[in-house]
Design an enzyme around this catalytic site. Structure first.
Site, PDB file in Angstrom:
ATOM      1  N   GLU A 134     -14.672 -16.838  45.395  1.00  0.00           N
ATOM      2  CA  GLU A 134     -13.757 -16.425  46.447  1.00  0.00           C
ATOM      3  C   GLU A 134     -13.746 -17.453  47.588  1.00  0.00           C
ATOM      4  OE1 GLU A 134     -11.928 -14.197  45.396  1.00  0.00           O
ATOM      5  OE2 GLU A 134     -12.748 -12.180  45.423  1.00  0.00           O
TER       6      GLU A 134
ATOM      7  N   ASP B 101     -16.315 -14.999  33.950  1.00  0.00           N
ATOM      8  CA  ASP B 101     -16.710 -14.051  35.002  1.00  0.00           C
ATOM      9  C   ASP B 101     -16.603 -12.609  34.526  1.00  0.00           C
ATOM     10  OD1 ASP B 101     -13.972 -13.968  34.853  1.00  0.00           O
ATOM     11  OD2 ASP B 101     -13.600 -14.577  36.909  1.00  0.00           O
TER      12      ASP B 101
HETATM   13  C1  F6R Z   1     -10.385 -13.741  35.435  1.00  0.00           C
HETATM   14  C2  F6R Z   1     -10.517 -14.778  36.472  1.00  0.00           C
HETATM   15  C3  F6R Z   1      -9.620 -14.770  37.644  1.00  0.00           C
HETATM   16  C4  F6R Z   1      -8.167 -14.943  37.231  1.00  0.00           C
HETATM   17  C5  F6R Z   1      -7.227 -15.000  38.431  1.00  0.00           C
HETATM   18  C6  F6R Z   1      -5.783 -15.026  37.999  1.00  0.00           C
HETATM   19  O1  F6R Z   1     -11.365 -13.905  34.438  1.00  0.00           O
HETATM   20  O2  F6R Z   1     -11.370 -15.627  36.365  1.00  0.00           O
HETATM   21  O3  F6R Z   1      -9.993 -15.785  38.525  1.00  0.00           O
HETATM   22  O4  F6R Z   1      -8.041 -16.130  36.487  1.00  0.00           O
HETATM   23  O5  F6R Z   1      -7.442 -13.919  39.272  1.00  0.00           O
HETATM   24  O6  F6R Z   1      -5.475 -13.839  37.323  1.00  0.00           O
HETATM   25  P1  F6R Z   1      -4.117 -13.681  36.514  1.00  0.00           P
HETATM   26  O7  F6R Z   1      -4.157 -14.675  35.422  1.00  0.00           O
HETATM   27  O8  F6R Z   1      -4.164 -12.264  35.998  1.00  0.00           O
HETATM   28  O9  F6R Z   1      -3.014 -13.948  37.476  1.00  0.00           O
END
Ligand code: F6R
Length: 243
Positions: free
Chosen positions: A143, A67
């Site tokens: 989302e 993403d």
């Molecule tokens: C980022 C993504 C998001 C994150 C999620 C968790 O490329 O796809 O869905 O995986 O927001 O983020 P962290 O790992 O920073 O807690």
């Protein structure tokens, strides 16, 4: 779906990196899709280390970025592009033909989504996907409310994603939309890891593995994947029945 628990973040990351490295050994043309963010950081570092130390032939692998934040240039240190470039594409010197990342600056984002879907189809699907979980249960930028049948798409980011997302940036940024691989691709992926560490993810993981399967809590889609693994450290796990 299965749940696997590890003692700490290091062991969790080592497990994922080893699994991916072994998969490349078994299938040199592996198609790998990764999330960026805090969770997979160590896995990516360890994977690159293993590939180099064990001299694994990665000349035929394909990498796909899950993403991106719409509107951010790849030079922005908080962008997913920057993460992948610095941690994977650069260190491994992947050829442009070996990876596909969303273009967050594309004039026609819908077309960029089509290109991603086409790229995945041309590669005969994704072999391994490693994703994180957002504080609202999102995967990628899928989302709450995103259809489990979605292909790549552009989405208005949830309020939680906008505020939590500030942690990646040195200064306050306006986060409005995201561009992301959709859930149809996740369901079609041969093996999916959802990784989480730390106590702040514990309630979310409980909901992911024990809660109802519903589009209003995106990560619950993992229950629908028969080769899906929720991999967590001790702090992120309150689900005793799975130990
Ligand atoms: C980022 C993504 C998001 C994150 C999620 C968790 O490329 O796809 O869905 O995986 O927001 O983020 P962290 O790992 O920073 O807690």
């Amino acid at each position: 779906m299965r749940l696997k628990q590890f003692k700490n973040y290091e062991e969790l990351s080592d497990f994922a990196a080893t699994d991916i490295a072994d998969a490349i050994k078994n299938k040199p043309s592996l198609v790998l899709c990764l999330a960026s963010g805090d969770t997979p950081k160590l896995t990516v570092d360890l994977l690159v280390k293993k590939i180099k130390e064990e001299k694994i032939n990665y000349s035929k692998i394909t990498f796909i970025g899950l993403d991106e934040w719409v509107g951010l240039p790849p030079t922005n240190t908080g962008s997913c592009h920057y993460f992948f470039q610095n941690k994977l594409i650069g260190p491994l010197q992947l050829k442009p033909s070996q990876y596909f990342l969303f273009d967050a600056l594309a004039a026609d984002l819908q077309n960029d989504c089509k290109k991603m879907d086409q790229f995945i189809n041309d590669k005969n699907g994704i072999d391994i996907m490693l994703v994180g979980i957002g504080m609202n249960g999102h995967i990628g930028f899928n989302e709450p409310g995103t259809s489990f049948n979605s292909l790549s798409h552009v989405i208005e980011l949830d309020e939680i994603t906008r505020s939590v997302g500030q942690k990646y940036f040195n200064e306050q940024v306006e986060l409005g939309k995201g561009i992301t691989i959709g859930f149809k691709h996740l369901l079609n992926t041969k093996k999916v890891f959802l990784m989480a560490n730390g106590s702040k993810k514990a309630e979310l993981i409980k909901k992911t593995v024990e809660g109802p399967v519903t589009e209003s809590f995106p990560a619950s889609i993992m229950q629908k994947h028969n080769n899906g693994f929720v991999i967590v450290d001790e702090e992120a796990c309150m689900v005793k029945s799975f130990h």
